[in-house]
Motif scaffolding. Structure first.
Motif, PDB file in Angstrom:
ATOM      1  N   SER C 112       0.831  -1.211   0.000  1.00  0.00           N
ATOM      2  CA  SER C 112       0.000   0.000   0.000  1.00  0.00           C
ATOM      3  C   SER C 112       0.864   1.258   0.000  1.00  0.00           C
ATOM      4  O   SER C 112       0.537   2.249  -0.657  1.00  0.00           O
ATOM      5  CB  SER C 112      -0.924   0.031   1.215  1.00  0.00           C
ATOM      6  N   LEU C 113       1.986   1.210   0.757  1.00  0.00           N
ATOM      7  CA  LEU C 113       2.881   2.375   0.783  1.00  0.00           C
ATOM      8  C   LEU C 113       3.494   2.610  -0.591  1.00  0.00           C
ATOM      9  O   LEU C 113       3.628   3.742  -1.042  1.00  0.00           O
ATOM     10  CB  LEU C 113       3.981   2.172   1.832  1.00  0.00           C
ATOM     11  N   MET C 114       3.833   1.518  -1.258  1.00  0.00           N
ATOM     12  CA  MET C 114       4.393   1.611  -2.614  1.00  0.00           C
ATOM     13  C   MET C 114       3.371   2.285  -3.537  1.00  0.00           C
ATOM     14  O   MET C 114       3.714   3.133  -4.362  1.00  0.00           O
ATOM     15  CB  MET C 114       4.710   0.188  -3.104  1.00  0.00           C
ATOM     16  N   ALA C 115       2.099   1.883  -3.351  1.00  0.00           N
ATOM     17  CA  ALA C 115       1.023   2.426  -4.196  1.00  0.00           C
ATOM     18  C   ALA C 115       0.815   3.921  -3.943  1.00  0.00           C
ATOM     19  O   ALA C 115       0.769   4.714  -4.890  1.00  0.00           O
ATOM     20  CB  ALA C 115      -0.262   1.650  -3.932  1.00  0.00           C
ATOM     21  N   ILE C 116       0.730   4.300  -2.656  1.00  0.00           N
ATOM     22  CA  ILE C 116       0.472   5.731  -2.391  1.00  0.00           C
ATOM     23  C   ILE C 116       1.699   6.573  -2.728  1.00  0.00           C
ATOM     24  O   ILE C 116       1.578   7.743  -3.059  1.00  0.00           O
ATOM     25  CB  ILE C 116      -0.030   6.030  -0.948  1.00  0.00           C
ATOM     26  N   MET C 117       2.872   5.921  -2.661  1.00  0.00           N
ATOM     27  CA  MET C 117       4.087   6.657  -3.020  1.00  0.00           C
ATOM     28  C   MET C 117       4.019   7.119  -4.485  1.00  0.00           C
ATOM     29  O   MET C 117       4.448   8.226  -4.810  1.00  0.00           O
ATOM     30  CB  MET C 117       5.299   5.766  -2.807  1.00  0.00           C
ATOM     31  N   ALA C 118       3.448   6.264  -5.335  1.00  0.00           N
ATOM     32  CA  ALA C 118       3.311   6.630  -6.746  1.00  0.00           C
ATOM     33  C   ALA C 118       2.427   7.868  -6.891  1.00  0.00           C
ATOM     34  O   ALA C 118       2.694   8.754  -7.711  1.00  0.00           O
ATOM     35  CB  ALA C 118       2.734   5.470  -7.531  1.00  0.00           C
ATOM     36  N   ILE C 119       1.373   7.921  -6.066  1.00  0.00           N
ATOM     37  CA  ILE C 119       0.461   9.080  -6.111  1.00  0.00           C
ATOM     38  C   ILE C 119       1.221  10.341  -5.664  1.00  0.00           C
ATOM     39  O   ILE C 119       1.157  11.390  -6.311  1.00  0.00           O
ATOM     40  CB  ILE C 119      -0.770   8.861  -5.183  1.00  0.00           C
ATOM     41  N   PHE C 120       1.941  10.210  -4.541  1.00  0.00           N
ATOM     42  CA  PHE C 120       2.696  11.359  -4.022  1.00  0.00           C
ATOM     43  C   PHE C 120       3.746  11.832  -5.030  1.00  0.00           C
ATOM     44  O   PHE C 120       3.913  13.030  -5.244  1.00  0.00           O
ATOM     45  CB  PHE C 120       3.403  10.997  -2.711  1.00  0.00           C
ATOM     46  N   LEU C 121       4.448  10.861  -5.618  1.00  0.00           N
ATOM     47  CA  LEU C 121       5.511  11.242  -6.560  1.00  0.00           C
ATOM     48  C   LEU C 121       4.929  11.924  -7.794  1.00  0.00           C
ATOM     49  O   LEU C 121       5.517  12.861  -8.325  1.00  0.00           O
ATOM     50  CB  LEU C 121       6.343  10.013  -6.967  1.00  0.00           C
ATOM     51  N   THR C 122       3.756  11.465  -8.231  1.00  0.00           N
ATOM     52  CA  THR C 122       3.114  12.103  -9.379  1.00  0.00           C
ATOM     53  C   THR C 122       2.787  13.554  -9.041  1.00  0.00           C
ATOM     54  O   THR C 122       3.016  14.467  -9.834  1.00  0.00           O
ATOM     55  CB  THR C 122       1.819  11.348  -9.765  1.00  0.00           C
ATOM     56  N   TYR C 123       2.272  13.743  -7.812  1.00  0.00           N
ATOM     57  CA  TYR C 123       1.933  15.093  -7.365  1.00  0.00           C
ATOM     58  C   TYR C 123       3.193  15.974  -7.299  1.00  0.00           C
ATOM     59  O   TYR C 123       3.198  17.111  -7.791  1.00  0.00           O
ATOM     60  CB  TYR C 123       1.240  15.019  -5.998  1.00  0.00           C
ATOM     61  N   LEU C 124       4.255  15.425  -6.689  1.00  0.00           N
ATOM     62  CA  LEU C 124       5.498  16.206  -6.559  1.00  0.00           C
ATOM     63  C   LEU C 124       6.092  16.523  -7.926  1.00  0.00           C
ATOM     64  O   LEU C 124       6.679  17.582  -8.129  1.00  0.00           O
ATOM     65  CB  LEU C 124       6.517  15.436  -5.705  1.00  0.00           C
ATOM     66  N   LEU C 125       5.910  15.590  -8.870  1.00  0.00           N
ATOM     67  CA  LEU C 125       6.433  15.805 -10.221  1.00  0.00           C
ATOM     68  C   LEU C 125       5.752  16.998 -10.898  1.00  0.00           C
ATOM     69  O   LEU C 125       6.401  17.779 -11.594  1.00  0.00           O
ATOM     70  CB  LEU C 125       6.241  14.525 -11.060  1.00  0.00           C
TER      71      LEU C 125
END
Lengths: 233, 249, 209
Positions: C112-125
């Protein structure tokens, strides 16, 4: 003593689903349940780490030798055991210095591993690979058009050299008071930075891809669980 | 002795020789001029500001194993921790170092303790100054953000071995409006830093931290030697390539 | 304690030299000493982890007693830690009962952390241009987008030259990335050598020296 497999499976699925939902909710912000889930996760993973270290390192190295042959065993483990005991002094601020020799060994061996590993594990193989990519014999053997092979090798080599040029640290003060690298290094380093941006962007897209796959897997797990529960009801 | 080992040993010998030589030569000279790197300029300012504002600097050392190449970035982190703790020692909130490895945690506690001792001060409780947050990459990456929030951190300095999980720490920094500076030996982590940190350090830049943030002559000599060897390697590769193409090598 | 500092430096330097020479010189005595040294260092790393976890427990304990943070968090941490130690210690790590908490807690939380990390990284990008207004940030952003498009069709459509099997764009990205990655790795290796040598020469002393 064996717990029922069905009960275990069911509880495991339920706990997994709850934790998944709690972790997903962190997207919208920090909250009480998220803190609880993280505390549980950190506690469980710390315990698993301790158990793994005990079974894979400490038991075979410090306990097994004594069980197998008490006299020889004690002689074998004497020094590591003494160093390990000394390291425990690091838990006390007052007696912390007693653990310095043990920590010094760790830092010394670690530094040696860094140097040895960097020379034999990274530097030499990378330099070797940069040169062998121009092996015309190998290209022929692999049925690669030599011109295509040389162009491809050339692009990679150009990228490597310009990237290395980018890292150049030495500079001089210009008449405008700016710190700059030598005039012929500047354009090379600019191209190098371009190569770096592309490479890191490419890696970043791979990270995102893996994350999206994990996201879909978790969503699918939740949907499957809900469907299973509905079927049972 | 095999040929690769002989070459390796010779390389090492020359590296040490030149490093020591440059150190003694540059010690008596004016010093070495280095190009500007935004991250270091900002970091120097940010440490001072955090002391003035009574906020804390968080240094994340990552989860690198001590007996792999990954320890190199941890060593850089520890070096910077010493510099930060010397500056921020007299502040109400001394710096806090977090790690995902027991060895790194002990080294960080020692580093901060050494800074206190060098000013003949009694250190604040060491169990807080250097903390093990979690022992797996993810448990560290999700534990650290909670600490950032709890300890009112103003700057996140991330120097060590990380993986893609690092994204969770950077996301928390962004949420807390904390500025992040970071570098790693790992390519994946470098990509995450580039895309998500305020001030990323690319590749070898991280290893220059000591030279940029202090007046340590050995660190400055290292940078100079790295410059020499980098161009030496470029020349070697170019020569090797030509010899390979014409079939001599 | 003053005697202890040079003593630690001597130990660190000596153990580093032995370990480093063992990398390049094939000598049975040297190899024997080196392997004993490495074995001791690995045991010490294991012990350091246990000490780290004890430190972690002390932090939670002190904070819980001092009323810092919610008591329930600290109790949950202790519950997870002790329960896993008991189950893993009693049943053994290879038994499913001993491994139960790992499967139920660690696996889903990490996924789940891996999954939400993708969301966060997309936002930061998306905010990269706000953070650093330079040409290279745009290059990075464009590469990420192209990289994503090379792996999957966009809205069900394969984009010519990008998403097809061995597309030109993909091959070009591979070449450019390989070159830069090699340069970064060589640079990191040079930095690592200098960093390690400073410890071996006793200039940097991260061990209380």
């Amino acid at each position: 003593m064996n717990l029922s497999a069905d009960w275990l499976n069911f509880t495991m699925m339920l706990v997994s689903a709850m934790l998944t939902l709690i972790i997903f909710s962190y997207i919208f912000g920090d909250h009480f349940l998220f803190h609880l889930a993280v505390a549980l996760f950190i506690g469980v993973s710390a315990a698993i780490g301790c158990l793994t270290i005990y079974h894979s390192v400490l038991y075979p190295a410090l306990i097994q030798p004594i069980i197998q042959d008490p006299i020889r065993g004690w002689i074998t483990i004497a020094i590591p055991l003494l160093l390990s005991c000394l390291l425990f002094f690091k838990l006390s601020q007052r007696w912390s210095f007693m653990g310095n020799p043990s920590l010094a060994i760790m830092a010394g061996v670690g530094a040696a591993t860094v140097v040895g590993g960097a020379i034999k594990g990274t530097l030499f193989p990378q330099i070797g690979a940069s040169i062998t990519q121009f092996d015309l014999q190998a290209m022929k053997a692999a049925s690669v058009n030599p011109i295509v092979g040389l162009i491809e090798g050339g692009v990679i080599l150009f990228g490597t050299i310009t990237t290395l040029a980018y890292f150049h640290f030495g500079a001089h003060l210009t008449s405008e008071g700016k710190l700059q690298r030598t005039s012929w290094i500047e354009p090379l380093s600019w191209i190098g930075k371009f190569f770096i941006a592309v490479a890191l962007g490419w890696i970043f897209s791979g990270i995102l891809r893996a994350g999206y796959i994990a996201f879909l897997e978790r969503v699918r797990f939740m949907i499957d669980l809900i469907l299973d529960l509905l079927r049972v009801i | 002795m095999s040929v690769p080992n002989l070459i390796g040993l010779s390389f090492l010998f020359f590296f040490i020789l030149i490093l020591v030589g440059v150190y003694f030569v540059s010690k008596n000279k004016k010093g070495i001029t280095l190009r500007e790197i935004d991250a270091f300029q900002y970091l120097r300012r940010a440490i001072g500001l955090s002391v003035e504002e009574g906020k804390r600097v968080h240094l994340a050392l990552g989860w690198g194993n001590l007996f792999t190449d990954a320890f190199s970035s941890g060593l850089i982190g520890l070096n910077i921790l010493e510099r930060i703790s010397r500056v921020a020692l007299f502040s109400d909130k001394p710096p806090i170092a977090t790690s995902g490895n027991g060895g790194l945690m002990l080294l960080s506690q020692d580093t901060i303790g050494h800074s206190y001792r060098s000013f003949r001060l009694t250190g604040k409780d060491q169990i807080y100054s250097g903390q093990l947050i979690g022992i797996t990459p993810f448990s560290y990456a999700i534990g650290a953000p909670l600490l950032i929030k709890k300890e009112s951190v103003s700057v996140d300095v991330l120097l060590g071995h990380f993986g893609s999980e690092l994204g969770l720490i950077l996301a928390a920094s962004e949420r807390q409006k904390t500025l992040s500076i970071g570098g790693s030996d790992d390519l994946t982590a470098q990509a995450v830093f580039y895309g998500a940190a305020n001030y990323p350090l690319i590749g070898e830049e991280m290893y220059a931290a000591g030279a940029y943030l202090s007046n340590n002559e050995m660190h400055k000599a290292s940078i100079k030697v790295q410059d020499y060897f980098r161009w030496g390697i470029i020349l070697f590769i170019l020569m090797g390539t030509i010899l390979k193409i014409i079939g001599i090598l | 304690m003053k005697i202890n500092v040079p003593f630690s430096i001597a130990i660190a330097v000596l153990s580093a030299i032995i370990a480093l020479l063992g990398y390049f010189i094939e000598n049975s005595l040297l190899n024997q000493i080196r392997s004993s040294l490495l074995q001791s260092a690995i045991i010490l790393a294991g012990v350091a982890l246990i000490i780290g976890v004890i430190n972690m427990m002390r932090v939670h304990w002190v904070e819980m007693r001092g009323g810092k943070g919610n008591k329930i968090y600290h109790l949950t941490f202790f519950a997870g830690l002790i329960l896993t130690l008991l189950l893993g210690g009693w049943f053994g790590m290879s038994n499913p009962n001993g491994y139960w908490l790992y499967e139920a807690v660690v696996v889903p939380v990490e996924a789940s952390l891996m999954a939400i990390m993708a969301i966060f990284l997309t936002y930061l990008l998306t905010k990269i241009i706000n953070r650093r207004k330079d040409f290279f940030s745009i290059v990075f952003l464009v590469t990420v987008l192209v990289g994503l498009l090379t792996s999957a069709p966009f809205l069900g459509q394969e984009i010519p030259f990008i998403a097809t099997g061995n597309s030109i764009v993909k091959s070009l990205l591979h070449l450019v990335s390989n070159g830069a990655m090699r340069g970064i790795l060589i640079g990191v290796a040079l930095g690592s050598i200098a960093t390690g040598l400073r410890v071996i020469l006793g200039s940097d002393r991260p061990y209380g020296g």
